[in-house]
Motif scaffolding. Structure first.
Motif, PDB file in Angstrom:
ATOM      1  N   VAL A 171       0.828  -1.205   0.000  1.00 22.48           N
ATOM      2  CA  VAL A 171       0.000   0.000   0.000  1.00 22.48           C
ATOM      3  C   VAL A 171       0.869   1.265   0.000  1.00 22.48           C
ATOM      4  N   HIS A 172       0.438   2.248  -0.774  1.00 20.23           N
ATOM      5  CA  HIS A 172       1.097   3.548  -0.948  1.00 20.23           C
ATOM      6  C   HIS A 172       2.310   3.486  -1.869  1.00 20.23           C
ATOM      7  N   PHE A 173       2.482   2.404  -2.612  1.00 16.51           N
ATOM      8  CA  PHE A 173       3.639   2.295  -3.504  1.00 16.51           C
ATOM      9  C   PHE A 173       3.659   3.384  -4.562  1.00 16.51           C
ATOM     10  N   GLU A 174       2.488   3.906  -4.944  1.00 13.71           N
ATOM     11  CA  GLU A 174       2.421   4.882  -6.029  1.00 13.71           C
ATOM     12  C   GLU A 174       2.780   6.299  -5.584  1.00 13.71           C
ATOM     13  N   MET A 175       2.790   6.552  -4.258  1.00 14.73           N
ATOM     14  CA  MET A 175       3.010   7.916  -3.775  1.00 14.73           C
ATOM     15  C   MET A 175       4.380   8.462  -4.137  1.00 14.73           C
ATOM     16  N   ALA A 176       5.416   7.662  -3.876  1.00 15.15           N
ATOM     17  CA  ALA A 176       6.775   8.147  -4.135  1.00 15.15           C
ATOM     18  C   ALA A 176       6.977   8.443  -5.617  1.00 15.15           C
ATOM     19  N   PHE A 177       6.412   7.611  -6.475  1.00 19.01           N
ATOM     20  CA  PHE A 177       6.570   7.767  -7.913  1.00 19.01           C
ATOM     21  C   PHE A 177       5.950   9.079  -8.387  1.00 19.01           C
ATOM     22  N   THR A 178       4.706   9.330  -8.000  1.00 23.20           N
ATOM     23  CA  THR A 178       4.030  10.536  -8.471  1.00 23.20           C
ATOM     24  C   THR A 178       4.607  11.798  -7.832  1.00 23.20           C
ATOM     25  N   LEU A 179       4.989  11.725  -6.564  1.00 19.94           N
ATOM     26  CA  LEU A 179       5.576  12.894  -5.915  1.00 19.94           C
ATOM     27  C   LEU A 179       6.938  13.240  -6.517  1.00 19.94           C
ATOM     28  N   THR A 180       7.678  12.228  -6.939  1.00 15.46           N
ATOM     29  CA  THR A 180       8.965  12.484  -7.585  1.00 15.46           C
ATOM     30  C   THR A 180       8.777  13.214  -8.908  1.00 15.46           C
ATOM     31  N   LEU A 181       7.796  12.776  -9.692  1.00 17.19           N
ATOM     32  CA  LEU A 181       7.508  13.459 -10.957  1.00 17.19           C
ATOM     33  C   LEU A 181       7.053  14.895 -10.703  1.00 17.19           C
ATOM     34  N   LYS A 182       6.238  15.075  -9.682  1.00 17.47           N
ATOM     35  CA  LYS A 182       5.737  16.412  -9.351  1.00 17.47           C
ATOM     36  C   LYS A 182       6.905  17.344  -8.981  1.00 17.47           C
ATOM     37  N   ARG A 183       7.808  16.837  -8.164  1.00 16.09           N
ATOM     38  CA  ARG A 183       8.955  17.656  -7.740  1.00 16.09           C
ATOM     39  C   ARG A 183       9.882  17.974  -8.910  1.00 16.09           C
ATOM     40  N   ALA A 184       9.866  17.124  -9.927  1.00 12.94           N
ATOM     41  CA  ALA A 184      10.700  17.359 -11.116  1.00 12.94           C
ATOM     42  C   ALA A 184      10.059  18.359 -12.070  1.00 12.94           C
ATOM     43  N   GLY A 185       8.850  18.835 -11.734  1.00 11.82           N
ATOM     44  CA  GLY A 185       8.209  19.868 -12.540  1.00 11.82           C
ATOM     45  C   GLY A 185       7.116  19.383 -13.471  1.00 11.82           C
ATOM     46  N   TRP A 186       6.816  18.095 -13.457  1.00  9.96           N
ATOM     47  CA  TRP A 186       5.750  17.564 -14.303  1.00  9.96           C
ATOM     48  C   TRP A 186       4.391  17.770 -13.648  1.00  9.96           C
ATOM     49  N   GLN A 187       3.375  18.004 -14.458  1.00  8.01           N
ATOM     50  CA  GLN A 187       2.013  18.127 -13.954  1.00  8.01           C
ATOM     51  C   GLN A 187       1.381  16.734 -13.847  1.00  8.01           C
ATOM     52  N   ILE A 188       0.651  16.530 -12.756  1.00 10.83           N
ATOM     53  CA  ILE A 188      -0.084  15.283 -12.532  1.00 10.83           C
ATOM     54  C   ILE A 188      -1.570  15.628 -12.571  1.00 10.83           C
ATOM     55  N   ILE A 189      -2.303  15.051 -13.498  1.00  9.83           N
ATOM     56  CA  ILE A 189      -3.704  15.408 -13.733  1.00  9.83           C
ATOM     57  C   ILE A 189      -4.639  14.282 -13.308  1.00  9.83           C
ATOM     58  N   TYR A 190      -5.723  14.664 -12.644  1.00 10.83           N
ATOM     59  CA  TYR A 190      -6.809  13.731 -12.313  1.00 10.83           C
ATOM     60  C   TYR A 190      -8.054  14.149 -13.077  1.00 10.83           C
ATOM     61  N   ASP A 191      -8.602  13.219 -13.857  1.00  9.42           N
ATOM     62  CA  ASP A 191      -9.802  13.475 -14.637  1.00  9.42           C
ATOM     63  C   ASP A 191     -10.809  12.367 -14.332  1.00  9.42           C
TER      64      ASP A 191
END
Length: 307
Positions: free
Chosen positions: A188-208
């Motif tokens: 559980v929570h395996f996806e958090m580090a991956f998405t937060l790393t992309l966010k910190r690198a300047g990529w946008q994370i979109i929820y639709d």
């Protein structure tokens, strides 16, 4: 843009069959469908040997290490598409799933990740509540999920959910899911580090919310049995969440998080106030959850200090 779909699976061939059938109905066909299977999973291998893929570009990957992280990392190593879309074997993407995902990535080159709603089915009952706040990491470290309840327009978020998340391959590059995540299955929570790393690198994370899958939560074959308390699974959940947040929060926010986690917490990761709130209804179970939460926090802090 070419789409790769990545599905980790373990001992749920009937669910996997439903998932693959849904992928055959996509309005934008996948260029590659990767199914990652444990070497000891005889049921799934037998199913795949007999499965008629028709026009589905099916590619199987064998993995020997337990857990979703090892499975996904093995799958990422053979991704060929411009976009990789990850879902679970107990989910069925809706027909326009890949089409809507691709549209987001095409319209804005700054988008690194796209996720959407997973409509959870409990037998014949569908969870149809709604929430506007989805996938947010608050300044003091509380995580708000609600991916299965999101409504409204597409918007930027901090975290996606593993059952329905897609990434631009150019964005994640050599990044892989964190192998320190504990658990022998769900992790559980395996996806958090991956998405937060992309966010910190300047990529946008979109929820639709319109990027949708139907989710039929199936049996798990590890210590994490969803709604039943298991001390090891509880400690693992809190450990994983805590380790990720300690590494991604700056010092002042990290300090606030630790104080909040010990004194307040959430229903899934208890602090003192949550323990007091649950005590009248759960009795001794609330105490077990509090001790497991604190143990998970402490173990994560110890690991954080040495990494």
């Amino acid at each position: 843009m070419q789409n790769t779909v990545l599905i980790p699976t373990y001992r749920r061939p009937l669910d996997l069959c439903r998932c693959l059938s849904a992928l055959q109905e996509q309005t934008k066909p996948a260029a590659q469908v990767i199914v990652v299977v444990r070497d000891t999973d005889a049921e799934t291998w037998q199913f795949l040997d007999q499965y008629k893929a028709h026009n589905l570009p099916l590619h199987t990957v064998k993995v020997t290490q337990p857990g979703v992280v090892a499975a996904l990392n093995a799958g990422l190593a053979v991704v060929e598409g411009d976009i990789v879309s990850i879902t679970d074997d107990d989910a069925a993407p809706r027909p326009d799933w890949l089409e809507r995902i691709t549209a987001h990535f095409i319209c804005d080159s700054r988008i690194g990740g796209v996720g959407g709603r997973d409509w959870i089915h409990h037998g014949s009952k569908l969870e149809d509540d709604s929430r506007l706040v989805v996938g947010q990491l608050q300044w003091f470290g509380r995580v708000i999920g609600n991916h299965h309840l999101g409504v409204g327009e597409p918007r930027e978020v901090d975290i996606l959910k593993g059952v329905n998340m897609s990434f631009r391959t150019q964005a994640y590059g050599k990044l892989r899911f964190d192998e320190r995540m504990r658990g022998t299955g769900a992790q559980v929570h395996f996806e958090m580090a991956f998405t937060l790393t992309l966010k910190r690198a300047g990529w946008q994370i979109i929820y639709d919310p319109q990027v949708a899958v139907d989710h039929y939560p199936a049996q798990r074959f590890d210590e994490d049995q969803r709604n039943n308390f298991n001390e090891i699974a509880f400690i693992n959940l809190v450990h994983n969440e805590t380790l990720v947040l300690l590494e991604h929060l700056p010092f002042i926010r990290r300090t606030a998080f630790l104080l909040w986690a010990i004194l307040v917490g959430t229903r899934d990761s208890l602090g003192l106030i949550q323990w007091l709130r649950l005590l009248p209804s759960q009795g001794q179970l609330a105490g077990k959850k509090l001790l497991a939460s604190w143990r998970g926090r402490w173990q994560a802090y110890q690991q954080f200090k040495v990494t």
